[in-house]
Enzyme design. Structure first.
Site, mmCIF file in Angstrom:
data_model
loop_
_atom_site.group_PDB
_atom_site.id
_atom_site.type_symbol
_atom_site.label_atom_id
_atom_site.label_comp_id
_atom_site.label_asym_id
_atom_site.label_seq_id
_atom_site.Cartn_x
_atom_site.Cartn_y
_atom_site.Cartn_z
ATOM 1 N N THR A 171 0.836 -1.202 0.000
ATOM 2 C CA THR A 171 0.000 0.000 0.000
ATOM 3 C C THR A 171 0.868 1.249 0.000
ATOM 4 O OG1 THR A 171 -1.760 -1.142 1.206
ATOM 5 C CG2 THR A 171 -1.801 1.256 1.242
ATOM 6 N N LYS A 172 1.907 1.247 0.815
ATOM 7 C CA LYS A 172 2.827 2.391 0.851
ATOM 8 C C LYS A 172 3.504 2.567 -0.509
ATOM 9 C CE LYS A 172 7.199 3.334 2.576
ATOM 10 N NZ LYS A 172 8.330 2.631 3.025
ATOM 11 N N ASP A 173 3.725 1.456 -1.191
ATOM 12 C CA ASP A 173 4.400 1.467 -2.483
ATOM 13 C C ASP A 173 3.465 1.887 -3.611
ATOM 14 O OD1 ASP A 173 6.527 0.872 -4.351
ATOM 15 O OD2 ASP A 173 5.422 -0.936 -4.870
ATOM 16 N N ARG B 262 3.005 10.849 -3.982
ATOM 17 C CA ARG B 262 4.220 10.439 -3.252
ATOM 18 C C ARG B 262 5.441 11.226 -3.708
ATOM 19 N NH1 ARG B 262 5.850 4.275 -2.808
ATOM 20 N NH2 ARG B 262 7.772 5.448 -3.024
ATOM 21 N N LEU C 41 10.971 4.609 5.519
ATOM 22 C CA LEU C 41 9.947 4.756 6.549
ATOM 23 C C LEU C 41 9.101 3.498 6.636
ATOM 24 C CD1 LEU C 41 8.660 6.795 8.523
ATOM 25 C CD2 LEU C 41 7.131 7.484 6.661
#
Length: 861
Positions: free
Chosen positions: A525-527, A654, A695
């Site tokens: 998800t962060k990616d 992002r 992170l």
């Protein structure tokens, strides 16, 4: 009973049993004479009203709070203002606990199982149909559920508070005002946080509270029910539920986990389990006082006591000894004493079957880059050094695979390795002794994070063969973890290579031709953002299932799910129930972490319910085995396009130059490392400059949730749907949604994330010179996503299909509104110069708000 009528009943119960009782007990709570918080209960309602009114007028948090102090108090010094805000935080933290307890006290009234999906119902409906019953029997034979408790840093309630919640819930159920009053006072005086960061062993001990007080009973109760259902239809009993454990074994990115940690936790799990066994045995011994069982009772008394309390005992796997003596007692009771108290014996036998000598399997996890370094170090030493070229690491994957030889060896280490390599080698050696002491299942899985190629698995296997293991006794399951969008795309090819490798193929055969594959929701998800992450995992599972089926491998997906939908959480059981026959779904495995542990598994009742929901999801999915409509060409093309559009929108966000500065300045991201709840660092590069790629996903998601913006849980969804509408595909999208339970679940969980967002709190940012345009971009996508999801689902408001959950969320968000404002106030003040003492106070103020916000959200981090 019709669903609408049932929903209305649940709403009425929620209003009467939860909202009304909370307001009643809260009024009592606000008048209690706590230490150093005189008159705070009187001022807090006024403060809350000031916060609400200030937000409506788009005032800055500092302005709202300063105006409150000027109007309602005589405080004008920073120290006095901060002190009162701390007292507000203390109250609100405990209000959250009170609401938890009130809601938990009504759990059984608010939650009902879909009886049609239970094993009992399925068996009953199949009883007169031999083919159908045979299908159910085969499903039960294959079905399994593995819950793995992980020590991710969002479990904010210490054991002392968890115990109070348990007792308070019981007192509220019984309407015992005297006990409630005493417990609320105890709550007011009990610390909610640690003065120093816990060690990994501390984390394991805290998490073991749930094993000892909840899972030990809940899992056994569920197994008893399963045994009873299967026995009724003359079917063989099957152990379905298994427990896993990560604290002490998960060293990925945690330099504080060492081999000594792993050994200490494995010992601790065993001791706690035997104390549970001994506690049950004492009840059994008190009842079974008959002739013919004296010797068995004496043996059990001796071994259970020693294994529970003797720190110097040389331990070994004694599960068979326990079962032998218990079964002999059972046989005597049935033959000579009319089966009196045989249920107590059966209960203990069942628990020994479930937990053995280990309680929960301790998983080992390490990053592939660390494992590659360990492999490189070993290759430099004799006798392995002669088998590999000096430039091995520069070779292609194909060339590496041709060289890997799986030679057994005993390496001589003349030079000391770095700490991480040394730990890798030592833990590989020690796993064998853990298995000897606690049984094979005590520690039998090694998870390779960031797995990017087949050699990552095969090289780790070589490390085992070079450090005390042989090919014939390699009782280890090697579990690749695919996390990023690109890794998920390559996962099928990697597993195909592994399945074709002769050595790995032989190893799998020795392990029953079973393969576990872990998929990471948080990092994906962060990616790639919410929709792309879910769609990538769906496609990855489809391809991996096909590859495994081709090689006749029984596949189990181990889902690395966090609490919030942005990390794979939400209504998890609905994901499993919605899988089609193209995805292996009979062996469900998932992580349970953070606040999800206490919110969904904090009591025996809630644990049983949520475990049953997952088992029922596996049963209903296995029985139906319908084709998943998302794999039809037209539908898949639509989802592919939506995922790509969502991904591009999230990627642009992002890469925005203000993305990281916005989080750093407006959220408590930089302060999360000061929260003494975890042994694990917030980011992977230590003290280096903050980079998004370093992170941790949990810190990333937590920061957005603290901002009440939850970007990872929805961003890009609105854009993707709007683009389909512009392309003239809206009717097709609606059709896909109406036919796909999987897509419905994605949408529902997205709505949950958005329901826990509130852009009005930061509306003042629209005029900010630095971040105004960026805030507006976030807000516009939120509003667009809300508009498109409501249009797609036909609902008038977010989560309208789940009115009780919606009201629970709204109430919790209302309780912690002042905390959010206090946090923003502190962060805003920290942008200016202060004396060191005042700066530290403001940092501490901001940090303390995080606890209550996450606790109230239950699955925010």
């Amino acid at each position: 009973m019709p669903k609408l009528r049932l929903t209305t009943q649940r709403e009425a119960i929620f209003n009467n049993e939860v909202i009304s009782r909370f307001e009643l007990f809260n009024s009592l709570f606000l008048t209690l004479p706590f230490y150093k918080i005189k008159d705070t209960g009187t001022l807090l309602p006024l403060f809350f009203k000031s916060c609400e009114e200030g937000i409506k007028q788009h005032k800055k948090p500092a302005q709202i709070i300063e105006e409150f102090f000027a109007k309602y108090t005589s405080y004008d010094q920073p120290n006095d203002i901060i002190d009162l805000l701390f007292r507000f935080i203390q109250y609100i933290e405990r209000q959250v606990v009170l609401f938890d307890a009130v809601e938990d006290a009504s759990f059984n009234k608010l939650n009902t199982t879909d009886e049609q999906a239970t094993l009992s119902s399925v068996l009953k409906n199949s009883a007169d149909n031999k083919p159908a019953l045979a299908k159910v029997e085969k499903l039960i034979e294959e079905l399994s559920l593995r819950l793995v408790l992980t020590a991710h840093p969002t479990q904010f309630y210490p054991g002392s508070v968890l115990a109070i919640i348990t007792d308070l819930t019981k007192a509220i159920k019984e309407n015992d005002i005297t006990i409630i009053n005493s417990l609320l006072q105890q709550l007011g005086k009990t610390p909610f946080f640690n003065k120093k960061s816990p060690t990994p062993v501390d984390e394991a001990l805290n998490l073991a509270w749930f094993l000892e007080n909840v899972f030990y009973f809940a899992a056994a109760n569920i197994q008893e029910e399963l045994d009873r259902d299967l026995d009724e239809y003359n079917l063989e009993s099957k152990k379905i539920l298994e427990l896993g454990f990560w604290p002490g074994g998960d060293r990925d990115g945690n330099p504080n986990v060492h081999v000594e940690t792993t050994l200490a936790v494995s010992k601790m799990l065993r001791e706690i389990l035997f104390r549970c066994y001994y506690r049950d045995f004492r009840v059994l011994k008190r009842r079974i006082t008959f002739r013919g069982v004296e010797e068995n009772i004496s043996i059990l008394q001796d071994v259970l006591y020693k294994n529970a309390f003797d720190q110097n005992l040389e331990v070994e796997d004694i599960s068979e000894l326990l079962k032998t003596n218990l079964n002999e007692i059972k046989e005597t009771l049935l033959k000579e004493h009319e089966g009196l108290f045989v249920d107590l014996v059966n209960d203990l036998i069942r628990k020994v079957d479930l937990y053995g000598n280990y309680f929960a399997s301790l998983d080992i996890r390490q990053d592939s880059r660390i494992l590659r370094n360990a492999h490189e170090y070993c290759r430099q030493n004799k006798p392995i050094s002669s088998l590999y070229p000096v430039n091995y690491d520069e070779l292609s994957e194909k060339e590496k695979l041709a060289i890997i030889s799986f030679k057994e060896a005993t390496i001589v280490y003349p030079t000391k390795a770095d700490d991480l390599t040394n730990d890798t080698i030592n833990v590989i050696k020690e796993i064998k002794d853990i298995q000897k002491r606690n049984g094979e299942k005590a520690c039998h899985r090694f998870i390779i994070s960031n797995c990017q190629q087949a050699s990552d698995i095969l090289q780790l296997m070589e490390l085992f063969l070079w450090n005390g293991w042989s090919k014939d006794t390699l009782t280890i399951d090697f579990v690749p973890l695919f996390e990023t969008v690109n890794d998920l795309k390559e996962a099928g090819k990697i597993m195909d290579i592994l399945y074709n490798n002769p050595f790995y193929k032989a190893h799998l055969k020795n392990r029953g031709n079973k393969q576990d594959i872990m998929l990471g929701y948080s990092d994906s998800t962060k990616d790639g953002g919410y929709l792309m992450a879910n769609w990538s995992i769906f496609n990855g599972k489809t391809e991996l299932t096909a590859v495994s089926k081709k090689h006749n491998i029984q596949l189990a997906f181990f889902d690395g799910r966090g609490g919030p939908p942005a990390r794979g959480g939400g209504k998890t059981h609905r994901f499993y129930a919605s899988m089609g026959k193209e995805i292996a779904n009979k062996n469900m495995q998932l992580t349970v972490q953070g606040q999800t542990i206490s919110s969904q598994y904090g009591s025996i009742e809630s644990a049983e319910f949520n475990i049953e929901q997952l088992i029922n999801a596996g049963i209903s999915s296995g029985i139906k085995e319908l084709h998943n409509v998302l794999l039809d060409d037209d539908n898949k093309a639509i989802l592919d396009a939506m995922a790509d559009d969502s991904y591009q929108a999230f990627l642009e966000l992002r890469e925005h130059e203000l993305f990281v500065p916005y989080l750093e300045k407006l959220s408590p991201l930089k302060l999360l490392s000061k929260i003494n709840i975890s042994s694990r660092p917030v980011k992977r590069n230590g003290d280096g400059k903050l980079k998004l790629e370093d992170l941790r996903a949990i810190s990333f998601v937590t920061s957005w949730s603290q901002l009440k913006q939850n970007i990872p849980g929805y961003y890009g969804m609105g854009t993707s749907l709007k683009n389909q509408e512009k392309a003239g595909n809206w009717d097709k999208v609606v059709k896909v949604y109406s036919e796909s339970d999987y897509l419905k679940t994605i949408v529902d969980n997205c709505m949950m994330s958005m329901s826990k967002s509130d852009f009005s709190i930061t509306a003042y940012m629209a005029e900010d010179k630095e971040f105004g345009a960026f805030w507006q971009q976030l807000y516009n996508e939120f509003e667009l996503t809300k508009e498109m999801l409501l249009k797609l689902s036909g609902q008038e408001t977010l989560m309208a299909n789940y009115p009780v959950d919606k009201k629970s969320i709204a109430t919790r968000e209302k309780i912690i509104l002042p905390l959010v404002l206090i946090q923003h106030f502190a962060l805003e003040k920290l942008q200016h110069n202060h004396e060191e003492k005042e700066r530290q106070s403001l940092e501490k103020l901001a940090v303390r708000t995080v606890f209550g916000i996450v606790n109230a959200g239950r699955n925010l981090a």
